[in-house]
Design an enzyme around this catalytic site. Structure first.
Site, PDB file in Angstrom:
ATOM      1  N   TYR A   1       9.392  -6.633  29.180  1.00  0.00           N
ATOM      2  CA  TYR A   1      10.362  -7.731  29.048  1.00  0.00           C
ATOM      3  C   TYR A   1      11.030  -7.765  27.671  1.00  0.00           C
ATOM      4  O   TYR A   1      12.060  -8.427  27.500  1.00  0.00           O
ATOM      5  CB  TYR A   1       9.697  -9.082  29.335  1.00  0.00           C
ATOM      6  CG  TYR A   1       9.658  -9.382  30.826  1.00  0.00           C
ATOM      7  CD1 TYR A   1      10.734  -9.980  31.461  1.00  0.00           C
ATOM      8  CD2 TYR A   1       8.563  -9.033  31.594  1.00  0.00           C
ATOM      9  CE1 TYR A   1      10.714 -10.237  32.817  1.00  0.00           C
ATOM     10  CE2 TYR A   1       8.526  -9.285  32.955  1.00  0.00           C
ATOM     11  CZ  TYR A   1       9.615  -9.891  33.564  1.00  0.00           C
ATOM     12  OH  TYR A   1       9.600 -10.133  34.911  1.00  0.00           O
TER      13      TYR A   1
ATOM     14  N   CYS B   1      -0.210 -14.007  33.894  1.00  0.00           N
ATOM     15  CA  CYS B   1       0.961 -13.224  34.311  1.00  0.00           C
ATOM     16  C   CYS B   1       0.476 -11.826  34.651  1.00  0.00           C
ATOM     17  O   CYS B   1      -0.421 -11.291  33.998  1.00  0.00           O
ATOM     18  CB  CYS B   1       1.966 -13.186  33.168  1.00  0.00           C
ATOM     19  SG  CYS B   1       3.195 -11.872  33.292  1.00  0.00           S
ATOM     20  N   ASP B   2       1.087 -11.243  35.658  1.00  0.00           N
ATOM     21  CA  ASP B   2       0.646  -9.920  36.103  1.00  0.00           C
ATOM     22  C   ASP B   2       1.247  -8.767  35.292  1.00  0.00           C
ATOM     23  O   ASP B   2       0.809  -7.632  35.417  1.00  0.00           O
ATOM     24  CB  ASP B   2       1.056  -9.720  37.570  1.00  0.00           C
ATOM     25  CG  ASP B   2       2.576  -9.739  37.717  1.00  0.00           C
ATOM     26  OD1 ASP B   2       3.222 -10.651  37.159  1.00  0.00           O
ATOM     27  OD2 ASP B   2       3.118  -8.828  38.354  1.00  0.00           O
TER      28      ASP B   2
ATOM     29  N   ARG C   1      19.524 -10.010  39.937  1.00  0.00           N
ATOM     30  CA  ARG C   1      18.229  -9.701  40.552  1.00  0.00           C
ATOM     31  C   ARG C   1      17.895 -10.673  41.699  1.00  0.00           C
ATOM     32  O   ARG C   1      17.339 -10.257  42.706  1.00  0.00           O
ATOM     33  CB  ARG C   1      17.140  -9.730  39.469  1.00  0.00           C
ATOM     34  CG  ARG C   1      15.732  -9.477  39.966  1.00  0.00           C
ATOM     35  CD  ARG C   1      15.523  -8.065  40.496  1.00  0.00           C
ATOM     36  NE  ARG C   1      14.229  -7.937  41.155  1.00  0.00           N
ATOM     37  CZ  ARG C   1      13.951  -7.103  42.152  1.00  0.00           C
ATOM     38  NH1 ARG C   1      14.870  -6.269  42.598  1.00  0.00           N
ATOM     39  NH2 ARG C   1      12.756  -7.068  42.691  1.00  0.00           N
TER      40      ARG C   1
HETATM   41  C1  G6P Z   1       6.861  -9.564  36.987  1.00  0.00           C
HETATM   42  C2  G6P Z   1       6.583 -10.781  36.156  1.00  0.00           C
HETATM   43  C3  G6P Z   1       6.779 -12.038  36.948  1.00  0.00           C
HETATM   44  C4  G6P Z   1       8.153 -12.060  37.544  1.00  0.00           C
HETATM   45  C5  G6P Z   1       8.394 -10.821  38.372  1.00  0.00           C
HETATM   46  C6  G6P Z   1       9.827 -10.760  38.840  1.00  0.00           C
HETATM   47  O1  G6P Z   1       5.869  -9.356  37.923  1.00  0.00           O
HETATM   48  O2  G6P Z   1       5.328 -10.785  35.571  1.00  0.00           O
HETATM   49  O3  G6P Z   1       6.584 -13.126  36.089  1.00  0.00           O
HETATM   50  O4  G6P Z   1       8.344 -13.205  38.345  1.00  0.00           O
HETATM   51  O5  G6P Z   1       8.115  -9.667  37.619  1.00  0.00           O
HETATM   52  O6  G6P Z   1       9.973  -9.748  39.785  1.00  0.00           O
HETATM   53  P1  G6P Z   1      11.168  -9.729  40.823  1.00  0.00           P
HETATM   54  O7  G6P Z   1      10.851  -8.560  41.672  1.00  0.00           O
HETATM   55  O8  G6P Z   1      11.113 -11.048  41.559  1.00  0.00           O
HETATM   56  O9  G6P Z   1      12.395  -9.578  40.027  1.00  0.00           O
HETATM   57 MN    MN Z   2       5.087 -12.780  34.541  1.00  0.00          MN
END
Ligand code: G6P
Ligand code: MN
Length: 441
Positions: free
Chosen positions: A263, A170-171, A283
């Site tokens: 988170y 995960c980033d 979102r």
């Molecule tokens: C981060 C999390 C991801 C997730 C993303 C959602 O980068 O590590 O797991 O999918 O946020 O971002 P968004 O811009 O799509 O709400």
């Molecule tokens: Mn993630």
């Protein structure tokens, strides 16, 4: 260096242009012989390829590029699979977010009833399909799995495949490290070595070392409390993410011992978060009207003048860079330190051995070598065990087709106030997921 072949599974994603960009900008670190794009949605995948083709041809004119919806063609003769599928697309993300909100509970892509349970149970068979195809056509390849909800998916692939040559990543922790590096005026997130424990989207930094071996966490904590949290990369600069970075400061105020994964806001303040969310616009809607719309607009620009079209090359995102770097660390046995999701086996001594935890690991050609830490204290252990139970029960529900386990997965989740609410949400999720879920009984 021996050149490698990569397939991006889920190539129609709005994240794919960034991954292709990182791959080709890092061609010294991970030289490519082949790039395959694979998706079940041919039109979307072709759209991504259309807008990235000019960049690919410019950066890697000799690269063997394959764009296909056929698993055998996609997964044959590859060294790495970058799996980033979104089962049900953004439409199902929207439903995951809105159903819990109807009952006053957090509605979030990867957290709570819509995340761990709804998206979790839906994602598992999709990810299994990718892993099976990869193992069938390229038995020695490594699968780097980004697909969400990563914690639940990682637990499911552990049970089904023993996570043999699968690395779940995960980033987010790295994106947070990028913020820290900016606050400390360091050129890169790589200048920091984190100590970290928890589950995916549910963990804490305990120390953040610089290359001189100095723990900069106390300094970062003071900066966060006094000046706020720096925003990280382009992805997490989106206006919707600003609330997250503001809330980050609140978490540090309330729990100053460690620095959190952002988170945690959805669990530690679940009622406040739910109250601040709009059940009519979540979102997913912002992503559809933002990132996705921009991608479609790019494609219109391409169609208007294909010969002169230039691919959109944007500022870097951790999302693309991190997965390419992790692959290079495996490919060339670089033993770089990354935060990854692995089977615990004592890394966090007072959590179960079979928990899929997020911890630092040295990533080598034979896989991640996790770093063991001291036991964690009661507050963190309690929170983690509750969330872990929710994730494990969601996977039980999938394998056993069990309504009761799904109910328990929701009821035990910190975002859910009572069993009555859990049951209502579950019944709505069953209806919304249709054939994406096994029939529960
Ligand atoms: C981060 C999390 C991801 C997730 C993303 C959602 O980068 O590590 O797991 O999918 O946020 O971002 P968004 O811009 O799509 O709400
Ligand atoms: Mn993630």
């Amino acid at each position: 260096m021996e050149k490698k072949a990569v397939v991006i599974a889920g190539a129609g994603s709005t994240h794919t242009p960034g991954i292709i960009q990182s791959l080709l900008q890092k061609k010294q670190e991970l030289p490519l012989r082949k790039l395959a794009l694979y998706d079940i949605d041919e039109q979307r995948m072709n759209l991504v390829y259309d807008i990235m083709r000019q960049f690919i041809e410019q950066e890697a004119p000799d690269l063997d590029v394959v764009v296909t919806t056929d698993p055998e063609t996609a997964f044959t003769d590859v060294d790495f699979v970058f799996a980033q599928i979104r089962q049900g697309g953004l439409a199902m993300r929207s439903s995951d977010e809105k159903i819990p909100l109807k009952y006053g509970c957090v509605g979030q892509e990867t957290c709570g009833a819509g995340g761990s349970i709804s998206y979790g149970i839906r994602s598992i068979p999709g990810v299994f399909g990718i892993v099976e195809a990869a193992k069938k056509y390229s038995p020695n390849c490594w699968i780097l799995n980004y697909s969400n909800p990563a914690a639940v998916v990682a637990e499911a692939t552990r049970r089904e495949f023993g996570n043999e040559r699968i690395l779940n990543i995960c980033d987010m922790p790295t994106a947070i490290l990028l913020s820290y590096s900016k606050m400390l005026n360091l050129p890169s997130w790589r200048d920091l070595d984190p100590c970290y424990f928890g589950l995916n989207h549910f963990g804490w930094f305990t120390e953040v070392y610089d290359k001189q071996g100095v723990d900069r966490l106390p300094e970062l904590r003071e900066m966060i409390l006094n000046q706020g949290m720096a925003v990280s990369d382009r992805h997490h600069k989106d206006p919707d993410w600003m609330h997250t970075w503001a809330q980050y400061v609140e978490i540090v105020k309330d729990y100053p011992e460690y620095l959190p994964n952002s988170y945690l806001q959805y669990y530690l303040y679940s009622q406040d978060m739910a109250a601040g969310m709009d059940p009519e616009h979540t979102r997913a809607d912002s992503v559809i009207n933002g990132r996705e719309k921009e991608m479609f607009a790019e494609h219109q620009a391409y169609l208007a003048d294909p010969a002169n079209y230039k691919s959109p090359i944007q500022s870097f995102t951790v999302f693309g860079d991190f997965i390419v770097d992790a692959a290079a660390s495996i490919a060339y046995n670089k033993a770089e330190r990354y935060l990854v999701i692995v089977e615990n086996n004592g890394a966090i001594p007072n959590l179960p051995d079979d928990a899929m935890v997020e911890v630092p690991a040295y990533v080598r050609s034979w896989g991640p070598e996790p770093v063991r830490r001291a036991p964690i204290s009661t507050f963190y252990k309690g929170l983690i065990e509750e969330q872990l139970a929710s994730e494990k029960l969601a996977v039980d529900a999938y394998f056993e087709h069990s309504y009761q386990k799904a109910l328990e997965a929701i009821a035990v989740n910190k975002t859910i106030p009572s069993t009555t609410v859990a049951r209502k949400i579950l019944d709505d999720l069953i209806a919304a997921n249709g054939d994406y879920w096994p029939e529960l009984h």
